[in-house]
Design a protein around this motif. Structure first.
Motif, PDB file in Angstrom:
ATOM      1  N   ILE A 111     -34.637 -10.223  30.381  1.00 34.55           N
ATOM      2  CA  ILE A 111     -34.136  -9.911  29.043  1.00 34.55           C
ATOM      3  C   ILE A 111     -34.249 -11.157  28.184  1.00 34.55           C
ATOM      4  O   ILE A 111     -33.815 -12.247  28.583  1.00 34.55           O
ATOM      5  N   THR A 112     -34.859 -11.005  27.008  1.00 34.33           N
ATOM      6  CA  THR A 112     -35.034 -12.124  26.081  1.00 34.33           C
ATOM      7  C   THR A 112     -34.420 -11.774  24.738  1.00 34.33           C
ATOM      8  O   THR A 112     -34.218 -10.606  24.404  1.00 34.33           O
ATOM      9  N   THR A 113     -34.129 -12.802  23.958  1.00 35.52           N
ATOM     10  CA  THR A 113     -33.666 -12.609  22.587  1.00 35.52           C
ATOM     11  C   THR A 113     -34.199 -13.743  21.737  1.00 35.52           C
ATOM     12  O   THR A 113     -34.973 -14.579  22.203  1.00 35.52           O
ATOM     13  N   HIS A 114     -33.787 -13.785  20.477  1.00 33.46           N
ATOM     14  CA  HIS A 114     -34.373 -14.755  19.547  1.00 33.46           C
ATOM     15  C   HIS A 114     -33.842 -16.169  19.755  1.00 33.46           C
ATOM     16  O   HIS A 114     -32.839 -16.393  20.437  1.00 33.46           O
ATOM     17  N   HIS A 115     -34.549 -17.123  19.178  1.00 35.40           N
ATOM     18  CA  HIS A 115     -34.169 -18.542  19.221  1.00 35.40           C
ATOM     19  C   HIS A 115     -32.796 -18.735  18.591  1.00 35.40           C
ATOM     20  O   HIS A 115     -32.439 -18.052  17.636  1.00 35.40           O
ATOM     21  N   LYS A 116     -32.014 -19.650  19.141  1.00 38.32           N
ATOM     22  CA  LYS A 116     -30.649 -19.905  18.684  1.00 38.32           C
ATOM     23  C   LYS A 116     -29.845 -18.603  18.645  1.00 38.32           C
ATOM     24  O   LYS A 116     -29.439 -18.117  17.586  1.00 38.32           O
ATOM     25  N   PRO A 117     -29.585 -18.017  19.794  1.00 41.92           N
ATOM     26  CA  PRO A 117     -28.920 -16.709  19.841  1.00 41.92           C
ATOM     27  C   PRO A 117     -27.551 -16.721  19.171  1.00 41.92           C
ATOM     28  O   PRO A 117     -26.772 -17.673  19.309  1.00 41.92           O
ATOM     29  N   ASP A 118     -27.269 -15.642  18.443  1.00 45.16           N
ATOM     30  CA  ASP A 118     -25.961 -15.452  17.832  1.00 45.16           C
ATOM     31  C   ASP A 118     -25.175 -14.439  18.660  1.00 45.16           C
ATOM     32  O   ASP A 118     -25.566 -14.079  19.773  1.00 45.16           O
ATOM     33  N   GLY A 119     -24.053 -13.968  18.124  1.00 44.88           N
ATOM     34  CA  GLY A 119     -23.199 -13.063  18.879  1.00 44.88           C
ATOM     35  C   GLY A 119     -23.871 -11.753  19.237  1.00 44.88           C
ATOM     36  O   GLY A 119     -23.670 -11.227  20.339  1.00 44.88           O
ATOM     37  N   ASP A 120     -24.667 -11.204  18.329  1.00 48.62           N
ATOM     38  CA  ASP A 120     -25.353  -9.948  18.611  1.00 48.62           C
ATOM     39  C   ASP A 120     -26.456 -10.148  19.639  1.00 48.62           C
ATOM     40  O   ASP A 120     -26.612  -9.337  20.564  1.00 48.62           O
ATOM     41  N   ALA A 121     -27.217 -11.217  19.502  1.00 46.05           N
ATOM     42  CA  ALA A 121     -28.299 -11.501  20.450  1.00 46.05           C
ATOM     43  C   ALA A 121     -27.754 -11.663  21.864  1.00 46.05           C
ATOM     44  O   ALA A 121     -28.261 -11.056  22.823  1.00 46.05           O
ATOM     45  N   LEU A 122     -26.710 -12.471  21.993  1.00 45.16           N
ATOM     46  CA  LEU A 122     -26.163 -12.728  23.330  1.00 45.16           C
ATOM     47  C   LEU A 122     -25.368 -11.529  23.838  1.00 45.16           C
ATOM     48  O   LEU A 122     -25.463 -11.158  25.014  1.00 45.16           O
ATOM     49  N   GLY A 123     -24.595 -10.898  22.942  1.00 49.26           N
ATOM     50  CA  GLY A 123     -23.791  -9.756  23.366  1.00 49.26           C
ATOM     51  C   GLY A 123     -24.637  -8.592  23.845  1.00 49.26           C
ATOM     52  O   GLY A 123     -24.341  -7.983  24.882  1.00 49.26           O
ATOM     53  N   SER A 124     -25.700  -8.269  23.114  1.00 52.02           N
ATOM     54  CA  SER A 124     -26.567  -7.171  23.535  1.00 52.02           C
ATOM     55  C   SER A 124     -27.287  -7.513  24.836  1.00 52.02           C
ATOM     56  O   SER A 124     -27.438  -6.661  25.717  1.00 52.02           O
ATOM     57  N   SER A 125     -27.722  -8.774  24.972  1.00 53.11           N
ATOM     58  CA  SER A 125     -28.434  -9.190  26.187  1.00 53.11           C
ATOM     59  C   SER A 125     -27.534  -9.135  27.414  1.00 53.11           C
ATOM     60  O   SER A 125     -27.936  -8.615  28.474  1.00 53.11           O
ATOM     61  N   LEU A 126     -26.319  -9.656  27.303  1.00 51.35           N
ATOM     62  CA  LEU A 126     -25.417  -9.678  28.454  1.00 51.35           C
ATOM     63  C   LEU A 126     -24.893  -8.285  28.786  1.00 51.35           C
ATOM     64  O   LEU A 126     -24.735  -7.928  29.958  1.00 51.35           O
TER      65      LEU A 126
END
Length: 336
Positions: A19-34
């Motif tokens: 699972i990947t997300t964008h550079h400098k993850p924010d709350g949505d990027a990290l929350g959706s990934s985890l």
């Protein structure tokens, strides 16, 4: 919304997944990934979460945070994981360039790319695409994907729900943005019923500032805020010396742009930060003022109508002056 649905059958048996997300993850990027990674792992899949950079310390408490692999810290492991991955989830970005140094790794990987995202103008790279630009957050789409496409609502637990709640909460400005519609609140109610302790999440995210960060905010409000009343616009311009003076770390400028937008009468707000290698900018607006158009046309970026970002390799003063020179083009929507 869903393209490539036939590929979902790959999840019928255990898979190696990144699972990947964008550079400098924010709350949505990290929350959706985890949230997604924990659900997939509970289904028997071998799942790794890989990001290209660090992320704000106010997200360190999130369930599963310890599993996140930061590419520059473990490059050999990351290359191996992508070589072995059968499915690569691309969350909270619609263009591979948003992953920064991970872009060539993802492009070169043989595994299927599955995109779940709500940003405009998606790049055509995904084998499966679950995309809705009207959604408030990618975490909202992950919830939908799990519940509606995978039939997995009953298997969501409190940790997964906490991650998804955090993603939706942060991307809706604590549910105050226009995108926080009835569907969002129904999802939030479901997540709370599953076991989310919403008050604790708000405390962790919004009430965990360091003393340095509070002093930095005060300094910016006093010294770096400029209001441009003829265009109902306000901006912050933060130099690299300002960042150094207060020992600013990732996430410390988060939300600063919203202070400018909170000024009575202001309809467009900008934050310009000198990150040494690039000037990073964040725009926020109300109404029909197109932050995404401004960022896409002038600052190598994009995003949503009322919230977008971009960058420039010019110096801070030049970027700020270029932004000001653009304002007359939008005088009608800014002043009416």
């Amino acid at each position: 919304m869903l393209e490539g649905k036939k590929n979902i059958t790959l999840l019928d048996s255990p898979r190696k997944i990144v699972i990947t997300t964008h550079h400098k993850p924010d709350g949505d990027a990290l929350g959706s990934s985890l949230g997604l990674s924990q659900w997939l792992r509970a289904e028997g899949h071998d799942v790794s979460v890989v990001v290209s950079s660090d992320f704000p310390t106010f997200l360190d408490w999130m369930p599963g945070r310890e599993e996140v692999i930061i590419f520059p810290e473990q490059p050999d492991l990351v290359y191996r994981l992508f070589d072995e991955a059968e499915i690569i989830f691309c969350l909270d970005y619609s263009a591979l360039s948003r992953t920064n140094i991970l872009e060539p790794v993802i492009r070169g990987a043989a595994g299927q790319k599955w995109m779940i995202d709500h940003h405009l103008d998606p790049e055509d790279f995904a084998d499966l695409s679950y995309w809705d630009p009207q959604a408030a957050a990618t975490a909202q789409l992950v919830y939908r994907f799990i519940c509606e496409e995978l039939g997995g609502k009953v298997k969501l637990n409190a940790d997964m729900a906490t991650c998804l709640y955090t993603g939706i909460m942060t991307d809706t400005g604590s549910f105050r943005f226009k995108a926080a519609n009835a569907e969002v609140h129904r999802i939030i109610a479901d997540l709370i019923e599953i076991g989310v302790r919403n008050w604790e999440i708000h405390q962790q995210v919004y009430n965990s500032s360091t003393e340095n960060r509070l002093k930095f905010l005060g300094y910016c409000l006093l010294n770096c805020l400029e209001v441009i009343p003829e265009y109902n616009t306000a901006i912050f311009a933060i130099s690299k010396d300002d960042l150094k003076q207060f020992t600013i770390t990732t996430g410390d400028t988060e939300g600063l742009v919203n202070y400018a937008l909170s000024i009575k009468g202001v309809r467009l707000a900008g934050l310009f930060v000198d990150r040494t290698e690039l000037i990073k900018l964040s725009l926020r607006s109300i109404g029909e003022i197109p932050c995404n158009e401004i960022c896409k046309t002038h600052f190598n970026g994009g995003g949503h109508l009322n919230a977008s970002g971009g960058s420039s390799n010019e110096d801070l003063l030049t970027v700020v002056e270029r932004f000001k020179s653009i304002l007359p083009q939008y005088a009608e929507v800014l002043t009416n």
